[in-house]
Design an enzyme around this catalytic site. Structure first.
Site, PDB file in Angstrom:
ATOM      1  N   ARG A 165       1.454  -8.755  -2.086  1.00  0.00           N
ATOM      2  CA  ARG A 165       0.977  -7.540  -1.424  1.00  0.00           C
ATOM      3  C   ARG A 165       1.284  -7.580   0.071  1.00  0.00           C
ATOM      4  O   ARG A 165       1.638  -6.562   0.671  1.00  0.00           O
ATOM      5  CB  ARG A 165      -0.528  -7.357  -1.665  1.00  0.00           C
ATOM      6  CG  ARG A 165      -1.047  -6.006  -1.188  1.00  0.00           C
ATOM      7  CD  ARG A 165      -2.472  -5.751  -1.641  1.00  0.00           C
ATOM      8  NE  ARG A 165      -3.414  -6.683  -1.006  1.00  0.00           N
ATOM      9  CZ  ARG A 165      -4.718  -6.660  -1.226  1.00  0.00           C
ATOM     10  NH1 ARG A 165      -5.250  -5.783  -2.067  1.00  0.00           N
ATOM     11  NH2 ARG A 165      -5.520  -7.524  -0.625  1.00  0.00           N
ATOM     12  N   GLU A 225     -10.037   6.213  -2.695  1.00  0.00           N
ATOM     13  CA  GLU A 225     -10.696   4.951  -2.352  1.00  0.00           C
ATOM     14  C   GLU A 225     -12.167   5.165  -1.987  1.00  0.00           C
ATOM     15  O   GLU A 225     -12.570   6.247  -1.562  1.00  0.00           O
ATOM     16  CB  GLU A 225      -9.965   4.256  -1.200  1.00  0.00           C
ATOM     17  CG  GLU A 225      -8.594   3.736  -1.603  1.00  0.00           C
ATOM     18  CD  GLU A 225      -8.148   2.524  -0.797  1.00  0.00           C
ATOM     19  OE1 GLU A 225      -8.890   2.099   0.102  1.00  0.00           O
ATOM     20  OE2 GLU A 225      -7.055   2.013  -1.080  1.00  0.00           O
ATOM     21  N   LYS A 257      -1.717  -2.870   3.304  1.00  0.00           N
ATOM     22  CA  LYS A 257      -2.929  -3.355   3.997  1.00  0.00           C
ATOM     23  C   LYS A 257      -2.608  -3.508   5.479  1.00  0.00           C
ATOM     24  O   LYS A 257      -2.363  -4.616   5.982  1.00  0.00           O
ATOM     25  CB  LYS A 257      -3.404  -4.668   3.373  1.00  0.00           C
ATOM     26  CG  LYS A 257      -4.872  -4.978   3.651  1.00  0.00           C
ATOM     27  CD  LYS A 257      -5.370  -6.076   2.739  1.00  0.00           C
ATOM     28  CE  LYS A 257      -6.818  -6.453   3.041  1.00  0.00           C
ATOM     29  NZ  LYS A 257      -7.773  -5.397   2.723  1.00  0.00           N
TER      30      LYS A 257
END
Length: 340
Positions: free
Chosen positions: A83, A221, A185
């Site tokens: 990720r 989210e 992220k």
């Protein structure tokens, strides 16, 4: 290395604590150096670093767990490495080889082993890998140098009083653009979430829920966590969208729901107008593992799922199994656990 750690493990929260060592590696002239452990927790960087001006930075979060027999293990660090490299690619930063990422995490855990909380306290050692663009740059372009670092700190269990439902409110704000960096992220996503979170907290909610930025009809989210729901016919449902950060916890829960609880799993749109399809709901991420959702406020109405005070049976079982795997009490799927 100091071995005397005077910490009351039962009083740990999710706050910064300076530990003894962190890992640092520099990318320059097209390659990474070997990396090293350092005692100093201060970074000295150029005032013209791209991380400061243009947001060229990303980070990860994972934990080290103490098992009943005193050993230490990491949970799926290879997924964090993948990720992070997805974030790096998006921001035109250099790739970190998976083995370098995992080795850095292992070095930091070993060097700070005495900060790993004892088994049974519910506390863990939280690791924060990050990468920043540095060097003397002033134009809007990728940096000439990068720092990759991993630091750590012991943190307490997210739920001090035990697993308990929380209420959330659907926000009018967006955390990410439709073709932006929502699936990575990166710090900008979190900067964008601070004002909506403050507004939600002032209204008495734990956090806000973001809808899809294009149509404002679909749940994406829950604060900085991923959403999932259990339908009345026992399906595990979670939203799918390119602007959702792919939570490692969520994808672990998907496998647990399928392989341990024999639930049907679907990644699909979750319409805010159709909350009544769910009998239980939760938010999931590294810090809390699962935050049970008691109710969601939408269009001035609070939709309550299982209960505002009691955790639903399926959410409770998902939490038990996942924590059991992480702490070594439940047999893990192959490749999930890395012994330190």
């Amino acid at each position: 290395m100091s071995k005397d750690v005077n910490i009351d493990w039962s009083k740990l929260t999710f706050d910064y604590i300076k530990t003894d060592y962190r890992y640092l590696s520099i990318w320059k002239d097209g390659q990474w150096d070997d990396g090293k452990l350092a005692e100093d927790n201060m970074l000295t960087i150029s005032e013209a670093s791209t991380a400061l001006h243009y947001g060229q930075q990303c980070f990860e979060g994972l934990k080290a767990y103490r098992t009943k027999d005193g050993k230490i293990q990491l949970f799926r660090p290879n997924r964090n490495a993948a990720r992070m490299n997805d974030s790096n690619a998006k921001l035109l930063m250099p790739e970190i080889p998976e083995e370098k990422f995992i080795d850095a995490c292992m070095q930091v855990v070993r060097a700070n082993e005495h900060f790993v909380p004892p088994y049974g306290t519910g506390a863990t050692l939280y690791l924060r890998p990050f990468m920043i663009g540095v060097g003397n740059n002033i134009g809007v372009k990728p940096a000439s140098e990068y720092i990759f670092s991993v630091f750590c700190m012991p943190v307490g269990p997210y739920f001090k009083g035990g697993l308990a439902p929380c209420n959330f409110i659907i926000s009018d704000y967006d955390r990410a653009a439709p073709q932006g960096t929502g699936g990575q992220k990166v710090g900008g996503n979190y900067a964008a979430s601070m004002q909506p979170h403050k507004i939600a907290a002032e209204k008495g909610f734990t956090d806000c829920i973001y809808l899809d930025p294009a149509t404002h009809t679909k749940i994406e989210e829950v604060g900085a966590a991923n959403f999932f729901g259990i339908t009345k016919d026992n399906k595990f449902i979670t939203p799918i969208s390119p602007s959702i950060l792919p939570s490692i916890t969520k994808y672990s829960l998907i496998d647990i729901a399928k392989d341990y609880l024999n639930l049907e799993v679907l990644e699909r749109d979750v319409l805010a107008d159709n909350l009544s399809e769910f009998k239980e709901a939760g938010a999931c991420g590294t810090a809390a593992v699962i935050t049970p959702i008691g109710g969601i406020s939408y269009k001035d109405e609070l939709h309550v799922f299982h209960s505002e005070t009691e955790v639903g049976p399926i959410v409770k079982e998902l939490y038990r199994i996942l924590c059991g795997i992480q702490f070594g009490d439940v047999e893990a799927p192959e490749g999930w656990i890395y012994k330190v």
